[in-house]
Structure formats: structure tokens, C-alpha cells
Design a protein around this motif. Structure first.
Motif, PDB file in Angstrom:
ATOM      1  N   GLU A  93      12.373 -15.718  -1.340  1.00  0.00           N
ATOM      2  CA  GLU A  93      13.572 -16.335  -1.910  1.00  0.00           C
ATOM      3  C   GLU A  93      14.100 -15.513  -3.080  1.00  0.00           C
ATOM      4  O   GLU A  93      15.299 -15.243  -3.193  1.00  0.00           O
ATOM      5  N   ALA A  94      13.190 -15.059  -3.950  1.00  0.00           N
ATOM      6  CA  ALA A  94      13.603 -14.291  -5.124  1.00  0.00           C
ATOM      7  C   ALA A  94      14.158 -12.920  -4.749  1.00  0.00           C
ATOM      8  O   ALA A  94      15.101 -12.433  -5.374  1.00  0.00           O
ATOM      9  N   GLU A  95      13.586 -12.300  -3.733  1.00  0.00           N
ATOM     10  CA  GLU A  95      13.985 -10.944  -3.341  1.00  0.00           C
ATOM     11  C   GLU A  95      15.059 -10.917  -2.254  1.00  0.00           C
ATOM     12  O   GLU A  95      15.606  -9.858  -1.949  1.00  0.00           O
ATOM     13  N   GLY A  96      15.330 -12.054  -1.646  1.00  0.00           N
ATOM     14  CA  GLY A  96      16.323 -12.105  -0.579  1.00  0.00           C
ATOM     15  C   GLY A  96      15.869 -11.399   0.683  1.00  0.00           C
ATOM     16  O   GLY A  96      16.682 -10.822   1.412  1.00  0.00           O
ATOM     17  N   LEU A  97      14.580 -11.437   0.948  1.00  0.00           N
ATOM     18  CA  LEU A  97      14.017 -10.811   2.139  1.00  0.00           C
ATOM     19  C   LEU A  97      13.440 -11.867   3.063  1.00  0.00           C
ATOM     20  O   LEU A  97      13.081 -12.961   2.624  1.00  0.00           O
ATOM     21  N   SER A  98      13.313 -11.507   4.322  1.00  0.00           N
ATOM     22  CA  SER A  98      12.586 -12.371   5.246  1.00  0.00           C
ATOM     23  C   SER A  98      11.095 -12.201   4.967  1.00  0.00           C
ATOM     24  O   SER A  98      10.682 -11.190   4.376  1.00  0.00           O
ATOM     25  N   PRO A  99      10.277 -13.157   5.385  1.00  0.00           N
ATOM     26  CA  PRO A  99       8.829 -12.969   5.206  1.00  0.00           C
ATOM     27  C   PRO A  99       8.341 -11.675   5.863  1.00  0.00           C
ATOM     28  O   PRO A  99       7.532 -10.945   5.302  1.00  0.00           O
ATOM     29  N   GLU A 100       8.864 -11.382   7.041  1.00  0.00           N
ATOM     30  CA  GLU A 100       8.478 -10.158   7.738  1.00  0.00           C
ATOM     31  C   GLU A 100       8.887  -8.919   6.947  1.00  0.00           C
ATOM     32  O   GLU A 100       8.129  -7.962   6.834  1.00  0.00           O
ATOM     33  N   GLY A 101      10.099  -8.947   6.394  1.00  0.00           N
ATOM     34  CA  GLY A 101      10.592  -7.822   5.607  1.00  0.00           C
ATOM     35  C   GLY A 101       9.772  -7.614   4.351  1.00  0.00           C
ATOM     36  O   GLY A 101       9.477  -6.483   3.962  1.00  0.00           O
ATOM     37  N   LEU A 102       9.406  -8.708   3.701  1.00  0.00           N
ATOM     38  CA  LEU A 102       8.595  -8.627   2.484  1.00  0.00           C
ATOM     39  C   LEU A 102       7.221  -8.033   2.784  1.00  0.00           C
ATOM     40  O   LEU A 102       6.756  -7.129   2.086  1.00  0.00           O
ATOM     41  N   VAL A 103       6.573  -8.515   3.838  1.00  0.00           N
ATOM     42  CA  VAL A 103       5.241  -8.024   4.190  1.00  0.00           C
ATOM     43  C   VAL A 103       5.320  -6.564   4.625  1.00  0.00           C
ATOM     44  O   VAL A 103       4.478  -5.745   4.241  1.00  0.00           O
ATOM     45  N   GLN A 104       6.347  -6.202   5.379  1.00  0.00           N
ATOM     46  CA  GLN A 104       6.507  -4.814   5.801  1.00  0.00           C
ATOM     47  C   GLN A 104       6.698  -3.904   4.584  1.00  0.00           C
ATOM     48  O   GLN A 104       6.083  -2.842   4.483  1.00  0.00           O
ATOM     49  N   LYS A 105       7.523  -4.330   3.637  1.00  0.00           N
ATOM     50  CA  LYS A 105       7.738  -3.549   2.414  1.00  0.00           C
ATOM     51  C   LYS A 105       6.443  -3.413   1.618  1.00  0.00           C
ATOM     52  O   LYS A 105       6.114  -2.329   1.124  1.00  0.00           O
ATOM     53  N   ALA A 106       5.691  -4.496   1.509  1.00  0.00           N
ATOM     54  CA  ALA A 106       4.420  -4.466   0.773  1.00  0.00           C
ATOM     55  C   ALA A 106       3.433  -3.506   1.435  1.00  0.00           C
ATOM     56  O   ALA A 106       2.746  -2.742   0.751  1.00  0.00           O
ATOM     57  N   LEU A 107       3.370  -3.525   2.757  1.00  0.00           N
ATOM     58  CA  LEU A 107       2.467  -2.619   3.460  1.00  0.00           C
ATOM     59  C   LEU A 107       2.901  -1.167   3.300  1.00  0.00           C
ATOM     60  O   LEU A 107       2.057  -0.276   3.124  1.00  0.00           O
ATOM     61  N   GLN A 108       4.197  -0.910   3.361  1.00  0.00           N
ATOM     62  CA  GLN A 108       4.692   0.453   3.164  1.00  0.00           C
ATOM     63  C   GLN A 108       4.322   0.965   1.776  1.00  0.00           C
ATOM     64  O   GLN A 108       3.889   2.108   1.618  1.00  0.00           O
ATOM     65  N   GLU A 109       4.493   0.130   0.773  1.00  0.00           N
ATOM     66  CA  GLU A 109       4.144   0.520  -0.593  1.00  0.00           C
ATOM     67  C   GLU A 109       2.636   0.749  -0.730  1.00  0.00           C
ATOM     68  O   GLU A 109       2.204   1.704  -1.377  1.00  0.00           O
ATOM     69  N   PHE A 110       1.837  -0.094  -0.100  1.00  0.00           N
ATOM     70  CA  PHE A 110       0.385   0.065  -0.139  1.00  0.00           C
ATOM     71  C   PHE A 110      -0.030   1.382   0.500  1.00  0.00           C
ATOM     72  O   PHE A 110      -0.849   2.123  -0.055  1.00  0.00           O
ATOM     73  N   VAL A 111       0.536   1.695   1.661  1.00  0.00           N
ATOM     74  CA  VAL A 111       0.205   2.942   2.353  1.00  0.00           C
ATOM     75  C   VAL A 111       0.625   4.139   1.505  1.00  0.00           C
ATOM     76  O   VAL A 111      -0.124   5.113   1.379  1.00  0.00           O
ATOM     77  N   PHE A 112       1.816   4.085   0.893  1.00  0.00           N
ATOM     78  CA  PHE A 112       2.277   5.184   0.046  1.00  0.00           C
ATOM     79  C   PHE A 112       1.307   5.411  -1.110  1.00  0.00           C
ATOM     80  O   PHE A 112       0.916   6.549  -1.392  1.00  0.00           O
ATOM     81  N   VAL A 113       0.913   4.339  -1.797  1.00  0.00           N
ATOM     82  CA  VAL A 113       0.002   4.462  -2.932  1.00  0.00           C
ATOM     83  C   VAL A 113      -1.338   5.026  -2.470  1.00  0.00           C
ATOM     84  O   VAL A 113      -1.925   5.893  -3.126  1.00  0.00           O
ATOM     85  N   HIS A 114      -1.829   4.568  -1.344  1.00  0.00           N
ATOM     86  CA  HIS A 114      -3.101   5.068  -0.822  1.00  0.00           C
ATOM     87  C   HIS A 114      -3.001   6.562  -0.520  1.00  0.00           C
ATOM     88  O   HIS A 114      -3.894   7.339  -0.884  1.00  0.00           O
ATOM     89  N   GLN A 115      -1.928   6.981   0.132  1.00  0.00           N
ATOM     90  CA  GLN A 115      -1.734   8.399   0.440  1.00  0.00           C
ATOM     91  C   GLN A 115      -1.589   9.220  -0.839  1.00  0.00           C
ATOM     92  O   GLN A 115      -2.119  10.321  -0.947  1.00  0.00           O
ATOM     93  N   PHE A 116      -0.868   8.690  -1.810  1.00  0.00           N
ATOM     94  CA  PHE A 116      -0.681   9.351  -3.091  1.00  0.00           C
ATOM     95  C   PHE A 116      -2.029   9.585  -3.768  1.00  0.00           C
ATOM     96  O   PHE A 116      -2.340  10.692  -4.214  1.00  0.00           O
ATOM     97  N   ARG A 117      -2.849   8.555  -3.839  1.00  0.00           N
ATOM     98  CA  ARG A 117      -4.155   8.681  -4.492  1.00  0.00           C
ATOM     99  C   ARG A 117      -5.066   9.650  -3.740  1.00  0.00           C
ATOM    100  O   ARG A 117      -5.806  10.421  -4.351  1.00  0.00           O
ATOM    101  N   SER A 118      -5.007   9.599  -2.425  1.00  0.00           N
ATOM    102  CA  SER A 118      -5.820  10.505  -1.618  1.00  0.00           C
ATOM    103  C   SER A 118      -5.405  11.954  -1.847  1.00  0.00           C
ATOM    104  O   SER A 118      -6.259  12.835  -2.036  1.00  0.00           O
ATOM    105  N   LEU A 119      -4.103  12.213  -1.846  1.00  0.00           N
ATOM    106  CA  LEU A 119      -3.611  13.568  -2.082  1.00  0.00           C
ATOM    107  C   LEU A 119      -3.972  14.026  -3.493  1.00  0.00           C
ATOM    108  O   LEU A 119      -4.401  15.172  -3.690  1.00  0.00           O
TER     109      LEU A 119
END
Length: 70
Positions: free
Chosen positions: A22-48
Motif C-alpha cells: 500500500e505504501a509503495e503502490g506495488l502489487s504483492p508480487e511486484g514487492l516480493v520480486q523487487k525484494a528478491l532482486q535487491e537481495f540477489v544484487f547485494v549477495h553478488q556485490f558482497r561475493s565480488l
């Protein structure tokens, strides 16, 4: 092609997702997809970062590595 992943949610997590969507104006699917993308990016960043630090005597800052992966 999109894939679907079903995951169980605790009532507390579902409530938090509902508030965020509600606060972000996203669907639940969109929010979870965005959260997973950010998690994967951070994981790749730390690994690199870890790989670069092991290969180099110089210390890289987070900003240096962010520039490399961006």
C-alpha cells in the motif's frame, strides 16, 4: 518465460507485505520480486567484493565495487 514460486507466509510477514504494498503502490508480487532482486544484487556485490579483496593487496571500498558492478 516467467516462473512461479509458492512460499508460505507467516501472518506477521503477510501483514508487513500488505502495509508495504500500500505504501509503495506495488502489487504483492511486484514487492516480493523487487525484494528478491535487491537481495540477489547485494549477495553478488558482497561475493565480488570478497573475491576482489582476496586477489588484491589494495583495499577496495564499497563505492569502488559498486562502480564496478553498476
Amino acid at each position: 518465460m516467467q516462473d512461479t514460486l509458492n512460499i508460505p507466509l507467516t501472518p506477521e510477514l503477510r501483514s508487513a507485505i500488505d502495509r508495504l504494498t500500500e505504501a509503495e503502490g506495488l502489487s504483492p508480487e511486484g514487492l516480493v520480486q523487487k525484494a528478491l532482486q535487491e537481495f540477489v544484487f547485494v549477495h553478488q556485490f558482497r561475493s565480488l567484493r570478497e573475491q576482489l579483496l582476496q586477489k588484491s593487496q589494495a583495499d577496495y571500498t564499497d563505492d569502488d565495487i559498486f562502480e564496478m558492478v553498476s
